[in-house]
Design an enzyme around this catalytic site. Structure first.
Site, PDB file in Angstrom:
ATOM      1  N   ASP A  47       0.838  -1.197   0.000  1.00  0.00           N
ATOM      2  CA  ASP A  47       0.000   0.000   0.000  1.00  0.00           C
ATOM      3  C   ASP A  47       0.877   1.253   0.000  1.00  0.00           C
ATOM      4  OD1 ASP A  47      -3.002   1.066   0.905  1.00  0.00           O
ATOM      5  OD2 ASP A  47      -1.369   2.293   1.703  1.00  0.00           O
ATOM      6  N   TYR A  52       2.618  10.034  -0.214  1.00  0.00           N
ATOM      7  CA  TYR A  52       3.744   9.525   0.569  1.00  0.00           C
ATOM      8  C   TYR A  52       5.081   9.873  -0.090  1.00  0.00           C
ATOM      9  CZ  TYR A  52       0.053   6.535   2.567  1.00  0.00           C
ATOM     10  OH  TYR A  52      -1.095   6.053   3.130  1.00  0.00           O
ATOM     11  N   LYS A  77      -3.104   6.027  -4.197  1.00  0.00           N
ATOM     12  CA  LYS A  77      -4.210   6.933  -3.894  1.00  0.00           C
ATOM     13  C   LYS A  77      -4.088   8.292  -4.582  1.00  0.00           C
ATOM     14  CE  LYS A  77      -3.935   4.803   0.671  1.00  0.00           C
ATOM     15  NZ  LYS A  77      -2.531   4.386   0.616  1.00  0.00           N
ATOM     16  N   HIS A 110      -7.825   9.606  -1.519  1.00  0.00           N
ATOM     17  CA  HIS A 110      -7.098   9.516  -0.241  1.00  0.00           C
ATOM     18  C   HIS A 110      -7.886  10.072   0.945  1.00  0.00           C
ATOM     19  CE1 HIS A 110      -2.708   9.318   1.390  1.00  0.00           C
ATOM     20  NE2 HIS A 110      -3.567   8.927   2.294  1.00  0.00           N
TER      21      HIS A 110
END
Length: 267
Positions: A47, A52, A77, A110
């Site tokens: 994931d 990120y 996401k 997200h």
């Protein structure tokens, strides 16, 4: 072996019950090594998210693993602040490129609002984003689609104005935070819950309440936290950068009794 266990989403796609979460793992060596450790120790669900900033390293580790692409389930996401049809399409293509993949297994919105504007009403933007994601799904570039951090009030407009019911909702879920309103809304609609931060971002690692159950099962507290989420019917994505913990976190081939689950529910 739990690492090989799956849930089946509403469209028939199988999602591994356990995955590696990569939130707060920096791009570069840390992200690359974490994914490498996970894959070589049996994980088949990774994931990540554009937010990120580690998609390139995650994708490289997947490529370098030598594991056939179809055996690895990859989630990423749409950034929380990117609301709208065109921007959703653009962000998806960028994630695909950064990951170096031909398709994504699960693509999520997200969050229902930008992280610096939590609570903001972005209904229109979410609906337009979802319409774009529906098209991405129909094109085959995403095998499954869903949302993250969405409450019932955020999901309902998608149900009312769009075609496809989200297949997953990834939420903060752990012992002491069960988000029952969200779970109770999603369950009858067969929206699979994915639990992130199962250790409460480290907050449960030394918890004395959970420790009593861990000692009873000769398990670690993280193992109890992960097993708890699975027995609640959730996918769970614990995060670590250390290989020994990545291995230990998913050694959860045991059953917590109903009595002990009820005890943990009281946390």
């Amino acid at each position: 072996m739990v690492l090989q266990d799956v849930y089946t989403l509403t469209n028939g796609v199988k999602i591994p019950k356990i995955g590696l979460g990569t939130w707060q793992i920096p791009d570069g060596e840390d992200a690359y090594n974490s994914v490498t450790y996970a894959l070589r120790n049996g994980y088949r669900h990774i994931d990540t998210a554009a937010a990120y900033g580690n998609e390139k390293s995650v994708g490289q580790a997947i490529k370098d693993s030598g594991i056939p692409r179809e055996e690895i389930f990859v989630t990423t996401k749409l950034p929380a602040e990117c609301k709208g049809y065109d921007v959703a399409k653009e962000c998806f293509e960028k994630s695909l490129s950064d990951l170096g993949l031909d398709y994504i297994d699960l693509y999520l919105i997200h969050a229902p609002w930008p992280w610096d504007k939590i609570g903001m009403d972005c209904t229109e933007g979410n609906v337009e984003s979802w319409k774009a994601i529906e098209e991405i799904y129909k094109s085959g570039k995403a095998r499954a689609i869903g949302v993250s951090n969405f409450e019932p009030k955020h999901i309902q407009p998608l149900l009312d104005q769009c075609e496809i019911v989200p297949m997953c909702n990834q939420i903060n879920f752990h012992i002491g935070l069960r988000q029952e309103e969200i779970v109770d809304f999603c369950k009858p609609k067969n929206i699979q819950i994915i639990a992130y931060s199962p250790l409460a971002t480290g907050g449960l690692v030394e918890d004395e309440y959970v420790k009593k159950i861990a000692e009873k099962y000769e398990a670690t507290i993280p193992q109890i936290c992960v097993r708890y989420c699975i027995q609640k019917g959730n996918v769970v994505i614990p995060k670590s950068t250390k290989e020994e913990r990545i291995i230990s976190n998913v050694q959860v081939d045991f059953e917590i009794s109903d009595e002990d689950m009820a005890y943990l529910d009281l946390k």
